[in-house]
Write a protein that holds these residues in place. Structure first.
Motif, PDB file in Angstrom:
ATOM      1  N   ALA A  21       0.841  -1.195   0.000  1.00  0.00           N
ATOM      2  CA  ALA A  21       0.000   0.000   0.000  1.00  0.00           C
ATOM      3  C   ALA A  21       0.877   1.246   0.000  1.00  0.00           C
ATOM      4  O   ALA A  21       2.056   1.203   0.352  1.00  0.00           O
ATOM      5  CB  ALA A  21      -0.887  -0.001   1.236  1.00  0.00           C
ATOM      6  N   SER A  22       0.295   2.350  -0.364  1.00  0.00           N
ATOM      7  CA  SER A  22       1.024   3.620  -0.302  1.00  0.00           C
ATOM      8  C   SER A  22       1.356   3.910   1.161  1.00  0.00           C
ATOM      9  O   SER A  22       0.679   3.424   2.073  1.00  0.00           O
ATOM     10  CB  SER A  22       0.153   4.756  -0.855  1.00  0.00           C
ATOM     11  OG  SER A  22      -0.905   5.023   0.047  1.00  0.00           O
ATOM     12  N   PRO A  23       2.381   4.710   1.413  1.00  0.00           N
ATOM     13  CA  PRO A  23       2.697   5.059   2.796  1.00  0.00           C
ATOM     14  C   PRO A  23       1.507   5.671   3.542  1.00  0.00           C
ATOM     15  O   PRO A  23       1.286   5.364   4.714  1.00  0.00           O
ATOM     16  CB  PRO A  23       3.861   6.045   2.664  1.00  0.00           C
ATOM     17  CG  PRO A  23       4.543   5.612   1.397  1.00  0.00           C
ATOM     18  CD  PRO A  23       3.405   5.206   0.483  1.00  0.00           C
ATOM     19  N   ALA A  26      -0.898   2.862   4.358  1.00  0.00           N
ATOM     20  CA  ALA A  26      -0.309   2.020   5.397  1.00  0.00           C
ATOM     21  C   ALA A  26      -0.400   2.700   6.762  1.00  0.00           C
ATOM     22  O   ALA A  26      -0.734   2.062   7.763  1.00  0.00           O
ATOM     23  CB  ALA A  26       1.143   1.695   5.052  1.00  0.00           C
ATOM     24  N   ALA A  27      -0.111   4.007   6.819  1.00  0.00           N
ATOM     25  CA  ALA A  27      -0.207   4.738   8.086  1.00  0.00           C
ATOM     26  C   ALA A  27      -1.632   4.721   8.616  1.00  0.00           C
ATOM     27  O   ALA A  27      -1.861   4.515   9.814  1.00  0.00           O
ATOM     28  CB  ALA A  27       0.287   6.175   7.900  1.00  0.00           C
ATOM     29  N   ALA A  28      -2.611   4.892   7.750  1.00  0.00           N
ATOM     30  CA  ALA A  28      -4.009   4.853   8.180  1.00  0.00           C
ATOM     31  C   ALA A  28      -4.378   3.459   8.698  1.00  0.00           C
ATOM     32  O   ALA A  28      -5.030   3.317   9.736  1.00  0.00           O
ATOM     33  CB  ALA A  28      -4.926   5.254   7.027  1.00  0.00           C
ATOM     34  N   HIS A  29      -3.957   2.432   7.995  1.00  0.00           N
ATOM     35  CA  HIS A  29      -4.265   1.059   8.406  1.00  0.00           C
ATOM     36  C   HIS A  29      -3.633   0.715   9.749  1.00  0.00           C
ATOM     37  O   HIS A  29      -4.308   0.242  10.661  1.00  0.00           O
ATOM     38  CB  HIS A  29      -3.792   0.075   7.332  1.00  0.00           C
ATOM     39  CG  HIS A  29      -3.842  -1.345   7.786  1.00  0.00           C
ATOM     40  ND1 HIS A  29      -5.006  -2.078   7.774  1.00  0.00           N
ATOM     41  CD2 HIS A  29      -2.885  -2.167   8.281  1.00  0.00           C
ATOM     42  CE1 HIS A  29      -4.763  -3.285   8.242  1.00  0.00           C
ATOM     43  NE2 HIS A  29      -3.481  -3.363   8.554  1.00  0.00           N
ATOM     44  N   PHE A  30      -2.320   0.939   9.873  1.00  0.00           N
ATOM     45  CA  PHE A  30      -1.627   0.547  11.097  1.00  0.00           C
ATOM     46  C   PHE A  30      -2.018   1.432  12.276  1.00  0.00           C
ATOM     47  O   PHE A  30      -2.120   0.956  13.411  1.00  0.00           O
ATOM     48  CB  PHE A  30      -0.118   0.512  10.873  1.00  0.00           C
ATOM     49  CG  PHE A  30       0.282  -0.571   9.914  1.00  0.00           C
ATOM     50  CD1 PHE A  30       0.009  -1.906  10.184  1.00  0.00           C
ATOM     51  CD2 PHE A  30       0.896  -0.256   8.718  1.00  0.00           C
ATOM     52  CE1 PHE A  30       0.342  -2.910   9.300  1.00  0.00           C
ATOM     53  CE2 PHE A  30       1.247  -1.257   7.820  1.00  0.00           C
ATOM     54  CZ  PHE A  30       0.966  -2.588   8.108  1.00  0.00           C
TER      55      PHE A  30
END
Length: 164
Positions: A21-23, A26-30
């Motif tokens: 995923a885009s950074p 990824a930040a939103a997911h994690f």
């Protein structure tokens, strides 16, 4: 070893067959994941510190499981009884950390869902009671307090902090 960009990944690479995923994604997911989950060692260290931890720990297992072992200070409330008993046992202003047996059990997830539907702020403790014990934290049983040595596959052998 030659490093390749995910953009040049091929069907031969099962890890990068689907590009990361885009950074930002990824930040939103994690970040979202951390809003829903608590780590066993973080819960243990917070409970061991002086003062109010700011949350309550809830064991969602059966009475027989509770007697076999539990996190010290946990509230016992089996998942099926949450709708009828949560209001008498829990303060809606205090976040709840749920746990069940371990990673192979989704009882803590079901308990968290039931509590969220009642308006409670809730997180699930990853690893459950299994990892509480495997990481070497003290637990209560119907016979008293017990502690086992930390499993070196789940916790550092020489220190209380894994560094993560």
């Amino acid at each position: 070893m030659v490093m390749t960009s995910p953009l040049t990944a091929t069907a031969d690479n099962p890890v990068l067959r689907v590009a990361p995923a885009s950074p930002a994604a990824a930040a939103a997911h994690f970040g979202g994941s951390l809003a829903f989950h608590a780590d066993v060692s973080d819960v243990a260290s917070t409970l061991a510190a002086d003062g109010d931890p700011g949350f309550v720990v809830l064991d969602s297992r059966s009475a027989e499981s509770w007697d076999q072992g539990r996190v010290p200070g946990a509230v016992h409330l089996p998942t099926a009884l949450i709708p009828e008993r949560a209001a008498a046992l829990l303060d809606p202003a205090v976040p709840v950390i749920t746990y069940c047996w371990g990673p192979g059990c989704n009882g803590a997830t079901r308990a968290a869902l039931a509590l969220a539907r009642l308006g409670y702020q809730v997180k699930e403790m990853l690893g459950g009671f299994e990892y509480w014990v495997r990481e070497g934290f003290a637990f209560e049983t119907s016979g008293g307090v017990e502690r086992r040595g930390a499993d070196p596959l789940t916790a550092p052998a020489e220190t209380a902090d894994c560094g993560c």
